[in-house]
Design an enzyme around this catalytic site. Structure first.
Site, PDB file in Angstrom:
ATOM      1  N   CYS A  89      14.842  66.940  35.272  1.00  0.00           N
ATOM      2  CA  CYS A  89      15.927  68.146  34.240  1.00  0.00           C
ATOM      3  C   CYS A  89      16.577  69.104  35.011  1.00  0.00           C
ATOM      4  CB  CYS A  89      15.184  68.394  32.404  1.00  0.00           C
ATOM      5  SG  CYS A  89      14.944  66.798  31.341  1.00  0.00           S
ATOM      6  N   PHE A 127      13.793  69.875  24.001  1.00  0.00           N
ATOM      7  CA  PHE A 127      13.296  70.730  24.207  1.00  0.00           C
ATOM      8  C   PHE A 127      11.464  70.012  25.417  1.00  0.00           C
ATOM      9  CE2 PHE A 127      16.070  72.770  21.910  1.00  0.00           C
ATOM     10  CZ  PHE A 127      16.579  74.104  23.067  1.00  0.00           C
ATOM     11  N   LYS A 184      19.425  68.325  37.691  1.00  0.00           N
ATOM     12  CA  LYS A 184      20.582  67.628  37.119  1.00  0.00           C
ATOM     13  C   LYS A 184      21.278  68.840  36.254  1.00  0.00           C
ATOM     14  CE  LYS A 184      19.505  64.984  33.353  1.00  0.00           C
ATOM     15  NZ  LYS A 184      19.892  65.444  31.883  1.00  0.00           N
TER      16      LYS A 184
HETATM   17  P1  NAD Z   1      15.215  57.450  30.846  1.00  0.00           P
HETATM   18  O1  NAD Z   1      15.896  57.461  31.547  1.00  0.00           O
HETATM   19  O2  NAD Z   1      14.212  58.036  30.356  1.00  0.00           O
HETATM   20  O3  NAD Z   1      15.710  56.934  29.309  1.00  0.00           O
HETATM   21  C1  NAD Z   1      17.015  56.224  28.403  1.00  0.00           C
HETATM   22  C2  NAD Z   1      16.570  55.537  28.154  1.00  0.00           C
HETATM   23  O4  NAD Z   1      18.016  54.810  27.489  1.00  0.00           O
HETATM   24  C3  NAD Z   1      16.900  53.750  28.611  1.00  0.00           C
HETATM   25  O5  NAD Z   1      15.547  53.594  28.201  1.00  0.00           O
HETATM   26  C4  NAD Z   1      17.449  52.872  28.568  1.00  0.00           C
HETATM   27  O6  NAD Z   1      17.692  52.166  29.494  1.00  0.00           O
HETATM   28  C5  NAD Z   1      17.897  53.557  27.363  1.00  0.00           C
HETATM   29  N1  NAD Z   1      19.631  52.971  27.534  1.00  0.00           N
HETATM   30  C6  NAD Z   1      21.037  53.837  28.325  1.00  0.00           C
HETATM   31  N2  NAD Z   1      22.228  52.997  28.229  1.00  0.00           N
HETATM   32  C7  NAD Z   1      21.871  52.367  26.886  1.00  0.00           C
HETATM   33  C8  NAD Z   1      22.656  51.473  25.703  1.00  0.00           C
HETATM   34  N3  NAD Z   1      23.532  51.305  25.972  1.00  0.00           N
HETATM   35  N4  NAD Z   1      22.470  51.227  24.210  1.00  0.00           N
HETATM   36  C9  NAD Z   1      20.409  51.427  24.189  1.00  0.00           C
HETATM   37  N5  NAD Z   1      19.745  51.869  25.473  1.00  0.00           N
HETATM   38  C10 NAD Z   1      20.487  52.955  26.097  1.00  0.00           C
HETATM   39  O7  NAD Z   1      15.620  59.252  30.066  1.00  0.00           O
HETATM   40  P2  NAD Z   1      15.047  60.719  29.374  1.00  0.00           P
HETATM   41  O8  NAD Z   1      14.407  61.096  30.581  1.00  0.00           O
HETATM   42  O9  NAD Z   1      15.110  60.097  28.033  1.00  0.00           O
HETATM   43  O10 NAD Z   1      16.241  61.666  28.638  1.00  0.00           O
HETATM   44  C11 NAD Z   1      16.887  61.209  27.956  1.00  0.00           C
HETATM   45  C12 NAD Z   1      18.052  62.040  27.773  1.00  0.00           C
HETATM   46  O11 NAD Z   1      16.599  63.304  26.968  1.00  0.00           O
HETATM   47  C13 NAD Z   1      18.732  62.776  28.227  1.00  0.00           C
HETATM   48  O12 NAD Z   1      20.480  62.897  28.462  1.00  0.00           O
HETATM   49  C14 NAD Z   1      17.468  63.836  29.079  1.00  0.00           C
HETATM   50  O13 NAD Z   1      18.311  65.010  30.233  1.00  0.00           O
HETATM   51  C15 NAD Z   1      17.246  64.622  27.834  1.00  0.00           C
HETATM   52  N6  NAD Z   1      16.347  65.425  28.646  1.00  0.00           N
HETATM   53  C16 NAD Z   1      15.224  64.706  28.565  1.00  0.00           C
HETATM   54  C17 NAD Z   1      13.881  65.419  29.025  1.00  0.00           C
HETATM   55  C18 NAD Z   1      12.523  65.200  29.699  1.00  0.00           C
HETATM   56  O14 NAD Z   1      11.729  65.286  29.836  1.00  0.00           O
HETATM   57  N7  NAD Z   1      13.043  63.806  30.048  1.00  0.00           N
HETATM   58  C19 NAD Z   1      13.702  66.397  28.014  1.00  0.00           C
HETATM   59  C20 NAD Z   1      14.653  67.223  27.075  1.00  0.00           C
HETATM   60  C21 NAD Z   1      16.016  66.119  27.525  1.00  0.00           C
END
Ligand code: NAD
Length: 435
Positions: free
Chosen positions: A262, A151, A265
């Site tokens: 977030c 969160f 999407k």
């Molecule tokens: P992001 O795109 O910043 O990071 C994702 C990372 O995963 C990237 O560094 C990518 O290289 C890596 N990755 C992708 N495929 C991979 C694999 N097969 N092996 C290893 N690494 C791999 O995404 P984020 O913003 O950190 O979000 C991640 C998740 O958390 C999403 O589901 C998002 O909805 C959720 N989330 C995000 C937030 C936010 O504020 N950004 C808050 C809560 C939840």
């Protein structure tokens, strides 16, 4: 101390990994993006997130935080494996689970003793079951899949992670619950709520939370349009409404519409889930529609005053990131606003304290990037505030006046007091404000 692997080193994975290390665990962060890994190993950060720039090198130096592309090694060494990879929107709005399932498959191939696999990515209801099935295809060793949605808010992510309102854990395996309790003990010992539930409810909790927050924003944005028409002031209304304990003050600010990686999407994904389950989520559909309208509203207001053809107008834009304290440009309202102004012929000079590089990917050389806020408004006809960075709160208005060619202010975040600015001669326009 526990051995933890975090797969995916983005906003969520990097913050979670660094914070678990800070709490005393030994963390291996895994990513398949080599450039990102090199940056991290060099002690630099691939993203802007306050607090991380000290926490990451400090814990790396202590030997508690490592970065690697070796998923097999990380899984073998870890008691708990977090999946924190991206779940971007697919064409139909549903969450794209490719990365999550790819990681699940690799994890399954590398389980040789009991592991807890924690899905931290935001995933549609039922995904943990799919992850469990995928892992089971590759191993006969025991394992548990747990849902532990995140969160945190970008910009204040470290604080949110270390002082969460709640830690939601969806699990149906006692051994896994015990592992999760141990992992989070440093936080629960400080009073963080640990809310245990079944896996599907946990997955749903994440979507319902974001959908609720997005809906509050859209609701207030619609009320702000009505305020504008009827001579009420949304900031007064917000103060009055937010003082009701049953409602609370958070997420009631009218503005340029919500953006980020977030809300758009996750709301789209929940709508899609509703369609698949044949359950009507009309409120959420209206939330999205109101947000689209809102993103265009500032442009409509500007054209209403400066004219439909803006080809002789120079407009200074303060803020590009989807909100303050981040360089994240994903679904940033600035994109719709600036593109709308460019389409009407305006010349745009923009300044953002952190998002210049990420913005360049979107706008290229269609706009000019200023080195500071004042440079952005030199000779400008209008100043448009899009992101509520703290440094914009109290500018030197005399300097602003002197630098600008004409004096229209469009305050997309209701950051300034209309009376103060009109008293100084500016033409002020907020969102739903009484000028
Ligand atoms: P992001 O795109 O910043 O990071 C994702 C990372 O995963 C990237 O560094 C990518 O290289 C890596 N990755 C992708 N495929 C991979 C694999 N097969 N092996 C290893 N690494 C791999 O995404 P984020 O913003 O950190 O979000 C991640 C998740 O958390 C999403 O589901 C998002 O909805 C959720 N989330 C995000 C937030 C936010 O504020 N950004 C808050 C809560 C939840």
């Amino acid at each position: 101390m526990m051995n933890v692997a975090v797969v995916g080193t983005g906003y969520v994975g990097l913050v979670a990994g660094a914070c678990f290390a800070e709490l005393g665990h030994k963390v291996t962060c895994v990513d398949n993006n080599q450039a990102k890994l090199e940056t991290l190993r060099a002690g630099r950060l691939p993203i802007y997130e306050p607090g991380l720039e000290e926490m990451v090198p400090k814990n790396a130096k202590r030997g508690r935080l490592h970065f690697t592309d070796d998923l097999a090694g990380a899984v073998s060494a870890a008691e708990v494996v977090f999946i924190a990879v991206g779940t971007p929107p697919d064409e139909d709005g549903s969450a794209d689970l490719r990365h999550v399932m790819a990681v699940a498959s690799h994890v399954g191939q590398n389980i040789h003793e009991f592991k807890v696999i924690v899905v931290k990515s935001t995933v549609p209801i039922g995904t943990c079951d799919k992850v469990r099935a995928m892992i089971a295809e590759h191993t006969t060793h025991p394992f548990a899949v747990v849902s532990n949605p995140e969160f945190l808010r970008e910009g204040v992510a470290v604080g949110d992670f270390l002082h969460p309102d709640r830690i939601v854990v969806g699990a149906d395996n006692d051994r896994a619950v015990e592992v999760m309790r141990r992992l989070y003990r440093p936080l629960t010992a400080e009073g963080a709520k640990f809310i245990l539930m079944d896996v599907r409810s946990s997955e749903m909790t994440k979507y319902a939370s974001n959908a609720m927050l997005a809906t509050r924003i859209s609701f207030m944005n619609e009320v702000s349009a009505l305020c504008e028409k009827l001579g009420a002031d949304i900031e007064n209304v917000r103060r009055g409404v937010g003082a009701d304990d049953r409602i609370g003050p958070a997420f009631l600010k009218a503005g340029v519409g919500y953006g980020g990686s977030c809300f758009p999407k996750d709301v789209a994904a929940l709508i899609r889930t509703g369609q698949e389950a044949e359950v009507n989520l009309g409120i959420l559909e209206a939330t999205v529609k109101a947000n689209e309208t809102q993103k265009g509203r500032l442009v409509t207001i500007i054209k209403g005053e400066l004219g439909q053809d803006l080809s002789s107008k120079k407009i200074g834009v303060w803020g590009l990131a989807f909100k303050s304290q981040t360089d994240d440009m994903r679904e940033a309202p600035s994109e719709a606003i600036i593109k709308g102004l460019l389409a009407a012929g305006a010349e745009i000079v923009a300044y953002d304290p952190a998002a210049r590089e990420t913005a360049e990917v979107i706008f290229g050389d269609t706009i000019t990037y200023a080195a500071d806020p004042y440079q952005a408004i030199e000779g400008a006809d209008a100043l448009v505030l899009v992101t509520e960075w703290a440094e914009f709160t109290a500018p030197d208005w005399e300097r602003v006046w002197a630098l600008m060619r004409d004096h229209s202010i469009y305050d997309g975040r209701n950051l300034w007091e209309p009376r103060d600015l009109t008293a100084q001669g500016f033409r002020y326009h907020g969102i739903g404000r009484k000028a």
